[in-house]
Write a protein that holds these residues in place. Structure first.
Motif, mmCIF file in Angstrom:
data_model
loop_
_atom_site.group_PDB
_atom_site.id
_atom_site.type_symbol
_atom_site.label_atom_id
_atom_site.label_comp_id
_atom_site.label_asym_id
_atom_site.label_seq_id
_atom_site.Cartn_x
_atom_site.Cartn_y
_atom_site.Cartn_z
ATOM 1 N N SER A 37 -87.372 59.734 -33.480
ATOM 2 C CA SER A 37 -87.419 58.368 -32.994
ATOM 3 C C SER A 37 -86.164 57.615 -33.432
ATOM 4 O O SER A 37 -85.560 57.947 -34.443
ATOM 5 C CB SER A 37 -88.666 57.671 -33.564
ATOM 6 N N GLN A 38 -85.789 56.605 -32.690
ATOM 7 C CA GLN A 38 -84.668 55.766 -33.112
ATOM 8 C C GLN A 38 -85.060 54.868 -34.280
ATOM 9 O O GLN A 38 -84.220 54.296 -34.952
ATOM 10 C CB GLN A 38 -84.175 54.915 -31.946
ATOM 11 N N THR A 39 -86.350 54.737 -34.515
ATOM 12 C CA THR A 39 -86.863 53.931 -35.624
ATOM 13 C C THR A 39 -87.553 54.855 -36.621
ATOM 14 O O THR A 39 -88.767 54.866 -36.750
ATOM 15 C CB THR A 39 -87.851 52.871 -35.114
ATOM 16 N N GLU A 40 -86.768 55.686 -37.301
ATOM 17 C CA GLU A 40 -87.306 56.667 -38.241
ATOM 18 C C GLU A 40 -88.132 55.990 -39.334
ATOM 19 O O GLU A 40 -87.702 54.989 -39.909
ATOM 20 C CB GLU A 40 -86.166 57.441 -38.914
ATOM 21 N N PRO A 41 -89.309 56.536 -39.652
ATOM 22 C CA PRO A 41 -90.082 56.001 -40.771
ATOM 23 C C PRO A 41 -89.454 56.404 -42.108
ATOM 24 O O PRO A 41 -88.702 57.363 -42.185
ATOM 25 C CB PRO A 41 -91.451 56.655 -40.600
ATOM 26 N N PHE A 42 -89.751 55.643 -43.154
ATOM 27 C CA PHE A 42 -89.331 55.999 -44.497
ATOM 28 C C PHE A 42 -90.240 57.111 -45.002
ATOM 29 O O PHE A 42 -91.421 57.155 -44.675
ATOM 30 C CB PHE A 42 -89.450 54.820 -45.454
ATOM 31 N N VAL A 43 -89.691 58.016 -45.819
ATOM 32 C CA VAL A 43 -90.493 59.074 -46.431
ATOM 33 C C VAL A 43 -90.262 59.025 -47.937
ATOM 34 O O VAL A 43 -89.135 59.131 -48.399
ATOM 35 C CB VAL A 43 -90.125 60.471 -45.878
ATOM 36 N N THR A 44 -91.342 58.837 -48.690
ATOM 37 C CA THR A 44 -91.304 58.844 -50.142
ATOM 38 C C THR A 44 -91.874 60.169 -50.622
ATOM 39 O O THR A 44 -92.954 60.569 -50.184
ATOM 40 C CB THR A 44 -92.129 57.675 -50.721
ATOM 41 N N ILE A 45 -91.154 60.860 -51.490
ATOM 42 C CA ILE A 45 -91.637 62.108 -52.077
ATOM 43 C C ILE A 45 -92.250 61.774 -53.433
ATOM 44 O O ILE A 45 -91.601 61.139 -54.266
ATOM 45 C CB ILE A 45 -90.494 63.135 -52.248
ATOM 46 N N GLN A 46 -93.492 62.189 -53.619
ATOM 47 C CA GLN A 46 -94.183 61.957 -54.875
ATOM 48 C C GLN A 46 -94.524 63.289 -55.531
ATOM 49 O O GLN A 46 -94.710 64.297 -54.840
ATOM 50 C CB GLN A 46 -95.470 61.157 -54.652
ATOM 51 N N ILE A 47 -94.616 63.277 -56.879
ATOM 52 C CA ILE A 47 -94.989 64.482 -57.622
ATOM 53 C C ILE A 47 -96.135 64.161 -58.574
ATOM 54 O O ILE A 47 -96.326 63.009 -58.981
ATOM 55 C CB ILE A 47 -93.803 65.059 -58.426
ATOM 56 N N ALA A 48 -96.877 65.209 -58.924
ATOM 57 C CA ALA A 48 -97.947 65.109 -59.927
ATOM 58 C C ALA A 48 -97.936 66.399 -60.740
ATOM 59 O O ALA A 48 -97.693 67.483 -60.203
ATOM 60 C CB ALA A 48 -99.304 64.910 -59.259
ATOM 61 N N ASN A 49 -98.198 66.276 -62.033
ATOM 62 C CA ASN A 49 -98.241 67.450 -62.906
ATOM 63 C C ASN A 49 -99.628 67.716 -63.469
ATOM 64 O O ASN A 49 -99.828 68.726 -64.140
ATOM 65 C CB ASN A 49 -97.230 67.324 -64.046
ATOM 66 N N ASP A 50 -100.582 66.833 -63.222
ATOM 67 C CA ASP A 50 -101.937 67.088 -63.701
ATOM 68 C C ASP A 50 -102.600 68.139 -62.808
ATOM 69 O O ASP A 50 -102.248 68.298 -61.644
ATOM 70 C CB ASP A 50 -102.755 65.795 -63.745
ATOM 71 N N ALA A 51 -103.545 68.864 -63.367
ATOM 72 C CA ALA A 51 -104.176 69.983 -62.653
ATOM 73 C C ALA A 51 -104.845 69.543 -61.352
ATOM 74 O O ALA A 51 -104.824 70.269 -60.363
ATOM 75 C CB ALA A 51 -105.182 70.680 -63.557
ATOM 76 N N ALA A 52 -105.426 68.346 -61.326
ATOM 77 C CA ALA A 52 -106.145 67.884 -60.140
ATOM 78 C C ALA A 52 -105.250 67.194 -59.122
ATOM 79 O O ALA A 52 -105.673 66.948 -57.994
ATOM 80 C CB ALA A 52 -107.271 66.941 -60.559
ATOM 81 N N GLY A 53 -104.022 66.859 -59.494
ATOM 82 C CA GLY A 53 -103.111 66.182 -58.570
ATOM 83 C C GLY A 53 -103.562 64.785 -58.208
ATOM 84 O O GLY A 53 -103.588 64.426 -57.036
ATOM 85 N N VAL A 54 -103.904 63.976 -59.222
ATOM 86 C CA VAL A 54 -104.352 62.608 -58.958
ATOM 87 C C VAL A 54 -103.419 61.539 -59.525
ATOM 88 O O VAL A 54 -103.503 60.381 -59.150
ATOM 89 C CB VAL A 54 -105.794 62.363 -59.473
ATOM 90 N N ASN A 55 -102.530 61.908 -60.440
ATOM 91 C CA ASN A 55 -101.613 60.956 -61.054
ATOM 92 C C ASN A 55 -100.214 61.159 -60.478
ATOM 93 O O ASN A 55 -99.488 62.046 -60.902
ATOM 94 C CB ASN A 55 -101.591 61.133 -62.576
ATOM 95 N N TRP A 56 -99.839 60.319 -59.517
ATOM 96 C CA TRP A 56 -98.608 60.499 -58.745
ATOM 97 C C TRP A 56 -97.480 59.600 -59.236
ATOM 98 O O TRP A 56 -97.714 58.461 -59.633
ATOM 99 C CB TRP A 56 -98.877 60.231 -57.266
ATOM 100 N N SER A 57 -96.257 60.127 -59.182
ATOM 101 C CA SER A 57 -95.038 59.381 -59.490
ATOM 102 C C SER A 57 -94.049 59.578 -58.344
ATOM 103 O O SER A 57 -93.965 60.659 -57.773
ATOM 104 C CB SER A 57 -94.389 59.901 -60.775
ATOM 105 N N THR A 58 -93.284 58.539 -58.052
ATOM 106 C CA THR A 58 -92.272 58.632 -57.004
ATOM 107 C C THR A 58 -91.061 59.389 -57.519
ATOM 108 O O THR A 58 -90.568 59.118 -58.608
ATOM 109 C CB THR A 58 -91.863 57.230 -56.531
ATOM 110 N N LEU A 59 -90.597 60.344 -56.727
ATOM 111 C CA LEU A 59 -89.439 61.151 -57.072
ATOM 112 C C LEU A 59 -88.208 60.731 -56.270
ATOM 113 O O LEU A 59 -87.115 60.613 -56.805
ATOM 114 C CB LEU A 59 -89.740 62.630 -56.814
ATOM 115 N N ALA A 60 -88.375 60.525 -54.972
ATOM 116 C CA ALA A 60 -87.247 60.202 -54.094
ATOM 117 C C ALA A 60 -87.757 59.471 -52.862
ATOM 118 O O ALA A 60 -88.926 59.578 -52.505
ATOM 119 C CB ALA A 60 -86.524 61.480 -53.667
#
Length: 103
Positions: A37-60
């Protein structure tokens, strides 16, 4: 040491499904290919290190298609799409070697 590539699922606007990236080594390349699209959406990459994947932090954050290489050991990654205006969901992939990570 072999290269691996994983797709980070995306939706048009919101959080994509988390992907277990613990098999990848610390050096990762994230590629945002956009949605055409000419109006590309923003994409935020998030990471989590806990076993269940519930505590997220923004990476990029991508404000337009491109790639980003960085060193980060993480168990989970996900792509979060925002500022969606038109087109389908963007394509996001992550690649690295198969060194794995220890938690």
């Amino acid at each position: 040491m072999a290269s691996q590539f994983l797709s980070l699922p995306t939706v048009a606007d919101g959080e994509g499904t988390a992907v277990d990236v613990s098999a990848l080594g610390a050096l990762k390349t994230i590629v945002h290919q956009g949605n055409g699209s000419q109006t590309e959406p923003f994409v935020t990459i998030q990471i989590a290190n806990d076993a269940a994947g519930v505590n997220w932090s923004t990476l990029a954050m991508f404000k337009k298609p491109g790639e980003y290489t960085l060193e980060v050991a993480c168990r989970w990654m996900r792509a979060v799409t925002s500022n969606y205006l038109a087109g389908g969901a963007p394509t996001v992939n992550v690649g690295g070697n198969d060194d794995g990570a220890t938690f």
